[in-house]
Motif scaffolding. Sequence first.
Motif, PDB file in Angstrom:
ATOM      1  N   UNK A 204       0.854  -1.192   0.000  1.00 44.79           N
ATOM      2  CA  UNK A 204       0.000   0.000   0.000  1.00 44.79           C
ATOM      3  C   UNK A 204       0.885   1.235   0.000  1.00 44.79           C
ATOM      4  N   UNK A 205       0.548   2.187  -0.872  1.00 42.13           N
ATOM      5  CA  UNK A 205       1.209   3.495  -0.904  1.00 42.13           C
ATOM      6  C   UNK A 205       0.170   4.562  -0.585  1.00 42.13           C
ATOM      7  N   UNK A 206       0.450   5.384   0.395  1.00 42.67           N
ATOM      8  CA  UNK A 206      -0.441   6.493   0.725  1.00 42.67           C
ATOM      9  C   UNK A 206       0.041   7.719  -0.053  1.00 42.67           C
ATOM     10  N   UNK A 207      -0.756   8.145  -1.026  1.00 43.76           N
ATOM     11  CA  UNK A 207      -0.407   9.286  -1.882  1.00 43.76           C
ATOM     12  C   UNK A 207      -1.209  10.508  -1.427  1.00 43.76           C
ATOM     13  N   UNK A 208      -0.503  11.527  -0.932  1.00 43.26           N
ATOM     14  CA  UNK A 208      -1.155  12.747  -0.467  1.00 43.26           C
ATOM     15  C   UNK A 208      -0.958  13.828  -1.518  1.00 43.26           C
ATOM     16  N   UNK A 209      -2.060  14.401  -1.979  1.00 43.97           N
ATOM     17  CA  UNK A 209      -2.002  15.431  -3.019  1.00 43.97           C
ATOM     18  C   UNK A 209      -2.060  16.812  -2.396  1.00 43.97           C
ATOM     19  N   UNK A 210      -1.164  17.697  -2.872  1.00 47.84           N
ATOM     20  CA  UNK A 210      -1.223  19.080  -2.405  1.00 47.84           C
ATOM     21  C   UNK A 210      -2.191  19.882  -3.277  1.00 47.84           C
ATOM     22  N   UNK A 211      -2.244  21.172  -3.057  1.00 47.70           N
ATOM     23  CA  UNK A 211      -3.232  22.015  -3.739  1.00 47.70           C
ATOM     24  C   UNK A 211      -3.023  22.069  -5.245  1.00 47.70           C
ATOM     25  N   UNK A 212      -1.779  21.795  -5.721  1.00 47.30           N
ATOM     26  CA  UNK A 212      -1.501  21.831  -7.159  1.00 47.30           C
ATOM     27  C   UNK A 212      -1.594  20.458  -7.808  1.00 47.30           C
ATOM     28  N   UNK A 213      -1.962  19.428  -7.032  1.00 52.37           N
ATOM     29  CA  UNK A 213      -2.086  18.085  -7.579  1.00 52.37           C
ATOM     30  C   UNK A 213      -0.828  17.266  -7.531  1.00 52.37           C
ATOM     31  N   UNK A 214       0.275  17.817  -6.989  1.00 47.99           N
ATOM     32  CA  UNK A 214       1.511  17.066  -6.847  1.00 47.99           C
ATOM     33  C   UNK A 214       1.355  16.041  -5.734  1.00 47.99           C
ATOM     34  N   UNK A 215       1.884  14.821  -5.978  1.00 45.35           N
ATOM     35  CA  UNK A 215       1.719  13.732  -5.015  1.00 45.35           C
ATOM     36  C   UNK A 215       2.998  13.506  -4.219  1.00 45.35           C
ATOM     37  N   UNK A 216       2.840  13.285  -2.906  1.00 47.02           N
ATOM     38  CA  UNK A 216       3.921  12.777  -2.064  1.00 47.02           C
ATOM     39  C   UNK A 216       3.454  11.447  -1.497  1.00 47.02           C
ATOM     40  N   UNK A 217       4.423  10.542  -1.211  1.00 54.10           N
ATOM     41  CA  UNK A 217       4.070   9.162  -0.918  1.00 54.10           C
ATOM     42  C   UNK A 217       4.619   8.692   0.428  1.00 54.10           C
ATOM     43  N   UNK A 218       3.822   7.851   1.092  1.00 50.99           N
ATOM     44  CA  UNK A 218       4.258   7.085   2.252  1.00 50.99           C
ATOM     45  C   UNK A 218       3.901   5.631   1.963  1.00 50.99           C
ATOM     46  N   UNK A 219       4.844   4.718   2.178  1.00 53.59           N
ATOM     47  CA  UNK A 219       4.654   3.333   1.749  1.00 53.59           C
ATOM     48  C   UNK A 219       4.544   2.385   2.933  1.00 53.59           C
ATOM     49  N   UNK A 220       3.658   1.391   2.772  1.00 55.29           N
ATOM     50  CA  UNK A 220       3.483   0.317   3.742  1.00 55.29           C
ATOM     51  C   UNK A 220       3.799  -0.992   3.029  1.00 55.29           C
ATOM     52  N   UNK A 221       5.057  -1.421   3.165  1.00 56.25           N
ATOM     53  CA  UNK A 221       5.570  -2.477   2.303  1.00 56.25           C
ATOM     54  C   UNK A 221       6.116  -3.690   3.031  1.00 56.25           C
ATOM     55  N   UNK A 222       6.286  -3.611   4.335  1.00 53.41           N
ATOM     56  CA  UNK A 222       6.965  -4.676   5.078  1.00 53.41           C
ATOM     57  C   UNK A 222       6.240  -6.008   4.899  1.00 53.41           C
ATOM     58  N   UNK A 223       6.988  -7.016   4.436  1.00 54.81           N
ATOM     59  CA  UNK A 223       6.426  -8.351   4.280  1.00 54.81           C
ATOM     60  C   UNK A 223       5.413  -8.500   3.171  1.00 54.81           C
ATOM     61  N   UNK A 224       5.319  -7.532   2.266  1.00 54.33           N
ATOM     62  CA  UNK A 224       4.284  -7.552   1.234  1.00 54.33           C
ATOM     63  C   UNK A 224       4.665  -8.481   0.073  1.00 54.33           C
ATOM     64  N   UNK A 225       3.663  -8.821  -0.728  1.00 50.61           N
ATOM     65  CA  UNK A 225       3.814  -9.826  -1.780  1.00 50.61           C
ATOM     66  C   UNK A 225       4.826  -9.434  -2.853  1.00 50.61           C
ATOM     67  N   UNK A 226       4.904  -8.158  -3.187  1.00 54.07           N
ATOM     68  CA  UNK A 226       5.657  -7.723  -4.361  1.00 54.07           C
ATOM     69  C   UNK A 226       7.147  -8.016  -4.309  1.00 54.07           C
ATOM     70  N   UNK A 227       7.704  -8.153  -3.126  1.00 54.78           N
ATOM     71  CA  UNK A 227       9.160  -8.181  -2.983  1.00 54.78           C
ATOM     72  C   UNK A 227       9.699  -9.578  -2.677  1.00 54.78           C
ATOM     73  N   UNK A 228       8.862 -10.623  -2.822  1.00 50.76           N
ATOM     74  CA  UNK A 228       9.239 -11.970  -2.375  1.00 50.76           C
ATOM     75  C   UNK A 228       9.527 -12.928  -3.535  1.00 50.76           C
ATOM     76  N   UNK A 229       9.976 -12.399  -4.664  1.00 53.32           N
ATOM     77  CA  UNK A 229      10.250 -13.257  -5.823  1.00 53.32           C
ATOM     78  C   UNK A 229      11.259 -14.350  -5.503  1.00 53.32           C
ATOM     79  N   UNK A 230      11.036 -15.521  -6.072  1.00 52.59           N
ATOM     80  CA  UNK A 230      12.030 -16.585  -6.071  1.00 52.59           C
ATOM     81  C   UNK A 230      12.344 -16.937  -7.521  1.00 52.59           C
TER      82      UNK A 230
END
Length: 317
Positions: free
Chosen positions: A79-105
């Motif tokens: 999960x990525x938390x994308x916060x938009x400012x008044x001009x529509x620019x996005x900043x991100x906070x990520x919740x990635x620990x133990x997530x599926x995407x990074x466990x390739x074999x």
Amino acid sequence: MIVVAGEALIDLVVTAEGQRAVPGGSPANVAVTLARLDQPVRLLVRLGTDEYGRQLAEHLRVNRVDLGWSVRAEEPTSVAVATLNATGQASYEFRLAGAADWQWTPQELPELAGSPATALHTGSLALALAPGAQVLEDLLARECRRNGLTVSIDLNLRPSIVTDRAAEQERVRRQVPLANLVKASDEDLDWLYPDRSAADVMAEWHASGVSCAVVTRGGEGAWLLAPDGSLHEEPAVRTTVVDTVGAGDSFTGGLLAALAHLDALGDRPADRLAAVTAPQWGAVLRQAATVAALTCGRRGADPPTQAEVDALLAPTS
């Protein structure tokens, strides 16, 4: 067929009006862009079996992304938390620990030799986060040695997650020569190499064996260093920006789709890219910039169709 490898995650987009869960992830966004631009695309992805994972799978299927090589994973969805400012620019906070995407074999990766793949694209967190990053890097190295398809990387760095600049410099130095085409944003390069110019970095990549280096510059447009050493510059397509979520990913998809249309992806990739002419490089950049502008003009990572792009690029009488 273009194969895209990497993460598919949920963007929790936060605005003054509240939050909404939106399918995202840089490689997944590139795959959706390619599909909407009428390019056959297969996403090599690990999808969680939780509700977010099911939402992602449905989103990708609806957008005609082939999931034939996807892995159904027991781990949770990133999960990525994308916060938009008044001009529509996005900043991100990520919740990635133990997530599926990074466990390739290695056992989960297909054999691309003999498949209809003409290109392999990856990048972003998929090439940065252990343990899966090493597995995907090994895949790039194998395909680079085989010389049977075009290898493409989008750096798409996340300094808020991978904070060790020296380690990222070493990773990029190691991975970039495995690709025929490398794309980065000026923000990527400003963080990665604060004392170097983009032109200097592009020249170094070219000297390391990269055929085509691309740097996007937001509202200032994009630069492309072609195989013959010529530099091509394309201004940004003007638009009313709603937000920038997925803009860089849609640019990458537009770039790859335009090259596919020119038959510039496939075996002997360096030769194919070297055959692209100067006017064609200009057209490739215009399509990529147009795709990105249309994405910026609507909410979320919502890339345009090829018909929408063609309508904007059509000459006016």
